[in-house]
Design an enzyme around this catalytic site. Structure first.
Site, PDB file in Angstrom:
ATOM      1  N   HIS A 115       0.840  -1.205   0.000  1.00  0.00           N
ATOM      2  CA  HIS A 115       0.000   0.000   0.000  1.00  0.00           C
ATOM      3  C   HIS A 115       0.879   1.260   0.000  1.00  0.00           C
ATOM      4  O   HIS A 115       0.762   2.106   0.881  1.00  0.00           O
ATOM      5  CB  HIS A 115      -0.927   0.014   1.217  1.00  0.00           C
ATOM      6  CG  HIS A 115      -2.053  -0.951   1.144  1.00  0.00           C
ATOM      7  ND1 HIS A 115      -2.915  -1.188   2.201  1.00  0.00           N
ATOM      8  CD2 HIS A 115      -2.486  -1.744   0.137  1.00  0.00           C
ATOM      9  CE1 HIS A 115      -3.813  -2.090   1.850  1.00  0.00           C
ATOM     10  NE2 HIS A 115      -3.577  -2.442   0.589  1.00  0.00           N
ATOM     11  N   ASP A 219      -4.896  -7.473   6.152  1.00  0.00           N
ATOM     12  CA  ASP A 219      -3.518  -7.180   5.744  1.00  0.00           C
ATOM     13  C   ASP A 219      -2.617  -8.400   5.929  1.00  0.00           C
ATOM     14  O   ASP A 219      -1.885  -8.784   5.012  1.00  0.00           O
ATOM     15  CB  ASP A 219      -2.950  -6.020   6.564  1.00  0.00           C
ATOM     16  CG  ASP A 219      -3.342  -4.649   6.027  1.00  0.00           C
ATOM     17  OD1 ASP A 219      -3.894  -4.586   4.912  1.00  0.00           O
ATOM     18  OD2 ASP A 219      -3.085  -3.658   6.724  1.00  0.00           O
ATOM     19  N   ILE A 436      -6.008   6.730   8.971  1.00  0.00           N
ATOM     20  CA  ILE A 436      -5.109   7.869   9.142  1.00  0.00           C
ATOM     21  C   ILE A 436      -5.860   9.196   9.042  1.00  0.00           C
ATOM     22  O   ILE A 436      -5.568  10.137   9.789  1.00  0.00           O
ATOM     23  CB  ILE A 436      -3.955   7.791   8.126  1.00  0.00           C
ATOM     24  CG1 ILE A 436      -3.017   6.630   8.503  1.00  0.00           C
ATOM     25  CG2 ILE A 436      -3.164   9.099   8.082  1.00  0.00           C
ATOM     26  CD1 ILE A 436      -1.855   6.424   7.552  1.00  0.00           C
ATOM     27  N   THR A 437      -6.848   9.284   8.160  1.00  0.00           N
ATOM     28  CA  THR A 437      -7.595  10.539   8.055  1.00  0.00           C
ATOM     29  C   THR A 437      -8.408  10.802   9.324  1.00  0.00           C
ATOM     30  O   THR A 437      -8.613  11.961   9.698  1.00  0.00           O
ATOM     31  CB  THR A 437      -8.523  10.523   6.836  1.00  0.00           C
ATOM     32  OG1 THR A 437      -9.319   9.331   6.863  1.00  0.00           O
ATOM     33  CG2 THR A 437      -7.727  10.555   5.547  1.00  0.00           C
TER      34      THR A 437
END
Length: 520
Positions: A115, A219, A436-437
């Site tokens: 990613h 993941d 993360i945002t």
């Protein structure tokens, strides 16, 4: 994470690695005054007037004279986003303390190697670190090398942004057996977290089980099953890539306590699993009966995710997709309504050989539904168990309040309860949730609250020494911080090592080697 981590390494066990101080090469950031130096004086005067408060307040801020000294603990997304917002103040100086020798926390050690687009945020963080009013001090363990109280004495305000550095345990018999790992440690292994570089997971088994159904679970399942040639050009560590080339894992089960409607992963990660080369999905249509009717009123992102799951489970694949699945040598599956009860040992008792799962049913509706056991159990043979049931923050210092049940620092809008001048942001503020945002928004909010308090006179008045005082303390204790310019030397070395293999970088794993490369 972490990610600190967004930072997942246990602070009390971090080895001492010391480096004599070096001078950072400072470059300009992206504030208005440095983008247009000719207009800097006018901008500072204008902002100074805006920042002054009414007479009678205990702290009259004159930005032409006063420099607010603020420090942030943790250099992951929460730390850097908090610093970025604080630098909107025209005079504030922000020091970022980090226990690792390198910055960026979760972005470096948590984001999957396949990613790379997610890691582009490092460019923004680097801009922040290059500001002449921001400094990075790595290799400093707050809570051991320097206390939070000492930071509070040196700065007008302190923000704790050190993330979730531990994982939630399974708390079931057998979880101590070889072959049982936390997903946090596994992610740290393939992403080059120094404390996990010697993990050496045994991938000689046919079947692996991942407990949990969030993005981290997908993941680790994806990394286990991805053909190694697809990882060759990523920043996965050489050791992890070598182990995955030799892996015998053919099937990965991703197990959740509740049903399809309650999964925590997002549509991007699910789509990647469905399209993963060389693999086929194993989904039981019975798990999805009636789901079509139940998703009509759910929010659109959740509805789109469920529709993708339904198509994968219920629809007959086309000719090309059917042929692809038929030729696949590996498989992954979602097991719903199963809760781990016991890790089963091998006959000699030396390692994990399976997991006993309690069959569950749901009480309640929607995402708030609870899983309760039905009394039935089933055993699932496997040689590798990866626990991905969540991360948790740890207390950093006895002087800082901490809620062990929730795993957060008690706070109101980022203000630490009963400790004036102390703030928190990110996972240690709200818990290890979101992307993360989400952390960006959260950290900007804490930064905004802090600046409001600064303007309102709620923080200590008078000058504070900032890093000058902390540098003296660290020096007296044999602690030598690493600067951002030091990191850039290590960064250049990693990029250089990766070029020969066609990789974006080959990560440095050993702190002692990093110090040697810096000439110490």
């Amino acid at each position: 994470m972490a990610p600190r981590c967004w930072r997942w390494w246990p602070w009390s066990a971090w080895p001492r690695t010391r480096l004599p101080p070096s001078e950072s090469t400072q470059t300009f950031g992206n504030s208005d005054e440095v983008r247009d130096p000719a207009n800097a004086k006018a901008l500072r005067k204008k902002r100074s007037a805006q920042m002054r408060v009414k007479p009678g307040k205990c702290f009259l801020l004159d930005t032409e004279e006063q420099t607010p000294q603020i420090c942030v603990v943790g250099s992951g997304p929460a730390g850097f986003y908090t610093a970025q917002h604080l630098l909107k103040h025209p005079r504030a100086h922000v020091d970022i303390y980090e226990k690792q020798l390198v910055p960026f926390g979760l972005v470096r050690f948590g984001v999957a190697p396949d990613h790379p687009e997610v890691k582009n945020v490092i460019n923004t963080f680097t801009q922040t670190a290059h500001s002449d009013r921001c400094a990075f001090h790595g290799n400093v363990v707050v809570g051991r090398d320097v206390t939070v109280q000492e930071l509070r004495d040196a700065y007008h305000a302190v923000v704790l942004s050190y993330g979730a550095e531990d994982h939630r345990g399974l708390e079931i018999p057998g979880e101590e057996l070889p072959g049982v790992l936390s997903a946090r440690a596994f992610v740290g292994w393939y992403n080059g977290l120094p404390e996990n570089r010697k993990l050496a997971p045994d991938l000689s088994c046919d079947t692996a089980v991942v407990l949990g159904q969030g993005n981290v679970a997908l993941d680790v399942a994806r990394i286990l099953l991805t053909p190694p040639e697809y990882l060759e050009k990523t920043d996965i560590t050489a050791a992890a890539l070598g182990a995955l080339r030799q892996s015998q894992v053919k099937t990965v089960w991703i197990v959740g306590r509740r049903g399809p409607l309650q999964v925590a992963f997002t549509i991007k990660e699910l789509r990647e699993m469905i399209q993963l080369p060389g693999t086929r999905p194993i989904l039981d249509p019975a798990d999805f009966l009636g789901l079509q009717d139940r998703i009509k009123e759910v929010p659109r992102p959740r509805k789109r995710l469920m529709e993708l799951l339904l198509r994968a489970a219920m629809e007959k694949p086309g000719v090309a997709e059917a042929a692809r699945r038929a030729s696949a040598s590996r498989a992954w599956g979602l097991r719903f309504f199963r809760s781990p009860q016991q890790v089963l040992p091998s006959p000699d008792g030396r390692r994990a050989a399976g997991i006993r799962l309690a069959v569950t049913r749901l009480e309640g509706v929607g995402e708030a539904a609870r899983a309760v056991p039905t009394g039935d159990v089933e055993d699932l043979p496997c040689g590798l168990v990866l626990s991905s049931i969540g991360y948790k923050s740890c207390p950093i210092d006895p002087s800082v309040p901490f809620d062990p049940k929730l795993g957060v620092i008690p706070n109101v809008e980022g203000r630490v309860v009963d400790v004036p001048g102390l703030y928190c942001s990110g996972w240690v503020k709200r818990g290890p949730t979101g992307v993360i945002t989400t952390t960006m928004t959260d950290s900007f909010a804490t930064g905004h609250i802090l600046l409001q308090d600064l303007i309102a006179g709620l923080l200590p008045s008078g000058p504070r020494p900032g890093y000058a005082a902390i540098k003296a303390l660290l020096g007296s204790r044999g602690v030598w911080p690493v600067s951002f310019s030091d990191w850039e030397k290590l960064d250049a070395e990693e990029v250089s090592r990766g070029q020969g293999a066609g990789k974006p970088r080959e990560k440095l794993l050993d702190p002692q080697e990093m110090l040697w490369l810096l000439g110490h």
